[in-house]
Each structure stands twice: as structure tokens, then as C-alpha cells.
Design a protein around this motif. Structure first.
Motif, PDB file in Angstrom:
ATOM      1  N   HIS A   1       2.601   6.955  -6.984  1.00 33.94           N
ATOM      2  CA  HIS A   1       1.899   7.802  -7.439  1.00 33.94           C
ATOM      3  C   HIS A   1       2.015   9.340  -7.300  1.00 33.94           C
ATOM      4  CE1 HIS A   1      -2.202   5.667  -8.295  1.00 33.94           C
ATOM      5  NE2 HIS A   1      -1.207   4.904  -8.595  1.00 33.94           N
TER       6      HIS A   1
ATOM      7  N   ASN B   1       1.367   4.142  -3.004  1.00 38.56           N
ATOM      8  CA  ASN B   1       1.302   5.637  -2.562  1.00 38.56           C
ATOM      9  C   ASN B   1       2.285   6.366  -2.981  1.00 38.56           C
ATOM     10  OD1 ASN B   1       0.359   7.804  -0.800  1.00 38.56           O
ATOM     11  ND2 ASN B   1      -0.756   6.406  -0.009  1.00 38.56           N
ATOM     12  N   LEU B   2       3.738   5.737  -2.876  1.00 39.78           N
ATOM     13  CA  LEU B   2       4.988   6.407  -3.135  1.00 39.78           C
ATOM     14  C   LEU B   2       4.975   6.559  -4.805  1.00 39.78           C
ATOM     15  CD1 LEU B   2       7.355   4.989  -0.535  1.00 39.78           C
ATOM     16  CD2 LEU B   2       6.316   7.376  -0.653  1.00 39.78           C
TER      17      LEU B   2
ATOM     18  N   ARG C   1       0.951  -1.176   0.154  1.00 41.38           N
ATOM     19  CA  ARG C   1       0.130   0.126   0.158  1.00 41.38           C
ATOM     20  C   ARG C   1       0.913   1.298   0.060  1.00 41.38           C
ATOM     21  NH1 ARG C   1      -5.471   1.317   0.931  1.00 41.38           N
ATOM     22  NH2 ARG C   1      -5.658   3.186   2.203  1.00 41.38           N
ATOM     23  N   LEU C   2       1.990   1.188   0.640  1.00 39.29           N
ATOM     24  CA  LEU C   2       2.770   2.296   0.710  1.00 39.29           C
ATOM     25  C   LEU C   2       3.719   2.710  -0.508  1.00 39.29           C
ATOM     26  CD1 LEU C   2       4.129   4.538   2.927  1.00 39.29           C
ATOM     27  CD2 LEU C   2       5.650   2.929   3.285  1.00 39.29           C
TER      28      LEU C   2
END
Lengths: 219, 77
Positions: free
Chosen positions: B32, B29-30, B25-26
Motif C-alpha cells: 500500500h 502494508n508494504l 500483514r506486513l
């Protein structure tokens, strides 16, 4: 408004990220210090492992205690790293249009607040105390126009830099707005001149009304 | 002791799964949202989030192995 979502979600077209900031690492000390202590205790226990003598390891109550303590250790480790991730994901972004404060965790929270420069009336920063001055952290207090509302960015590293940055971005924003306004006025004036000229040419050829985007000119 | 082994094994599976989920998930996020880091934004001025993720993996692996050794030690007592 069209969005780009390049640097962050909700980034507008023409919006450039000037810089961004996280909280100072001091904000993580309440998590780091107990965790370091906890790891120290675990390592010490592990090193003294062979010295431990257990009377009856097959007793159900003892086994339950072991399971619970191991689960607790796991929970503490995950919780600590989730706090670290929260620290990294929560950022304050300074763009040429606004200040965006994002408070985000991996699973639970996703809060965004934006503050446009035209809403800002006054900016001040505080860096009081010995440790705050040594470690260069402080609070930026932004007073909003038209009321007593204010927004505080706490535990910001290098607050002097961010204070000067916000002041500069604010003045740049107003300069760009007035430049755009002047450009629009100039465009508007040249539109009128060209319209009048074409109307004059039209009247020479017998036309009386000219339709423009500013309205109909009847000559 | 078998029950303890099974319970701990299930818990470790959940724990490793949770860590995997967090990292995925992280990572998404990173990927994007790219922001250029500097020494004021990194932890202690030099630790990036990628380093923290590596330390997270290291800790969870260490914890899994350590707890297995601990239970093995108890079983041998």
C-alpha cells in the motif's frame, strides 16, 4: 481535503514526499545484542548436545520445564522480529507541506503526528558525543511557534542533512505560499479589470448591474 | 512424552501461524505504502525489511526443526 494514500495513509492531494527517515540502527542495538547472545548460547548448547546426559527424561516436572523453555525460546524469537518490524514501520516522512512522524507496530500501535512548516519557528540539531559523531546520529529539535512547545526527532541518522532539509523545505513552503498569494492577487486584479470592462460594455448597451464572484458592481 | 509432543506441536502451529499472519500483514502494508529506500533508511545501511522477513522465516523453521530434534533426543534418552 482529498487524500491520495500513495506513499502513506493521509497523503494530501499535491503533497509530495521529499524524503523519509527511520531511526538510526543504534536504536535497535538493545534488541540485537541480547538476541545475538541468546542465539550464541542456543547454538553452543546444540553443538554440545551429545555430551548432555539426562537422568530421567520421563519425569513430568522435567517435561514441563522442557516445554516452558521451548515456549520461551519461541517467544524471544517472535518478540525480536516484531521489534525489527516496528523499526521498519516507524518512519518520519518529510513532504513539501509537513513532517509526518509515524509510530507503528504490526498489531498494537498506530500513531501519526504531523507538523506543518508554518508551525515551525526554529530548527536545531544536536550531535554530541564521540559515538554519535562517528556513527552520524543525533537529535533534531523543532521549536513550534506561539509557545514553548518543541518536537524532538531522536536518533535520526545524518542529522545535518535532515536539519538542512527541514530548513530548506520550510523556506520553500513559504516561497510557494507567497507565490500562490501573488498569483491569487493577480487573478483577482484581472477579474476586476475584466468585470469593469464588461460592465462598461454593458452600460453602453443600457445594463447597470454586473454580478461577479467578488460581489455586485452597480454602475 | 506424548503429552510433550502434542503441546510442542500445538505451540509450533501457533508460532508458524503467527509468523504467517505477521508477514501477510506486513506485506499488505508494504504494498500500500511505497517509500523509496536509501542507505540511511536501511538497517546497517544494507538490510531491507524483505531480508528481515526471510531471516524471520529461517529462524522460525530452524527453531521448529531444532526443538523437534531436541524432544526426539530427550525421548530416546
Amino acid at each position: 481535503m482529498k487524500t491520495l494514500d500513495y506513499n502513506f495513509r493521509g497523503q494530501m492531494e499535491g503533497e509530495k514526499v521529499i524524503t523519509f527517515s527511520r531511526k538510526h540502527w543504534v536504536a535497535l542495538l538493545p534488541d540485537i545484542l541480547p538476541f545475538a547472545l541468546f542465539v550464541g548460547i542456543i547454538i553452543t548448547m546444540f553443538l554440545e548436545f551429545s555430551e548432555i546426559k539426562i537422568a530421567n527424561a520421563s519425569e513430568p516436572l522435567f517435561q514441563l520445564l522442557v516445554i516452558m523453555s521451548l515456549v520461551a525460546v519461541g517467544v524471544v524469537i517472535h518478540r525480536f522480529f516484531l521489534h525489527i518490524i516496528k523499526f521498519f514501520l516507524s518512519v518520519t516522512i518529510f513532504t513539501n507541506y509537513r513532517i509526518v512522524e509515524m509510530k507503528k507496530t504490526l498489531f498494537l500501535h498506530d500513531i501519526k503526528e504531523s507538523l506543518y512548516y508554518n508551525e515551525i519557528q526554529d530548527v536545531e540539531y544536536e550531535q554530541n558525543g564521540f559515538f554519535k559523531n562517528i556513527l552520524k546520529l543525533g537529535t533534531i529539535c523543532i521549536t513550534l511557534g506561539g509557545g514553548n512547545d518543541s518536537k524532538k526527532l531522536t536518533q535520526i541518522p545524518n542529522p545535518d542533512f535532515h536539519f538542512r532539509l527541514v530548513s530548506k523545505l520550510k523556506s520553500d513552503y513559504f516561497v510557494s505560499i507567497s507565490k500562490d498569494q501573488r498569483e491569487n492577487d493577480r487573478q483577482h486584479q484581472s477579474n476586476i479589470v475584466s468585470t469593469m470592462a464588461s460592465a462598461q460594455r454593458g452600460s453602453e448597451s443600457g445594463t447597470k448591474t454586473v454580478k461577479t464572484n467578488m460581489g455586485d458592481y452597480v454602475l | 512424552m506424548t503429552m510433550t509432543w502434542i503441546t510442542i506441536a500445538i505451540f509450533h502451529l501457533l508460532s508458524i501461524g503467527f509468523m504467517g499472519g505477521c508477514i501477510m500483514r506486513l506485506n499488505r502494508n508494504l504494498k500500500h505504502y511505497q517509500l523509496s529506500e536509501n542507505r540511511h533508511t536501511m538497517l546497517f545501511g544494507f538490510i531491507k525489511i524483505e531480508h528481515c522477513m526471510l531471516i524471520y522465516i529461517f529462524f522460525i523453521v530452524l527453531y521448529t526443526i531444532g526443538s523437534m530434534l531436541f524432544i526426539n533426543f530427550l525421548a530416546m534418552q
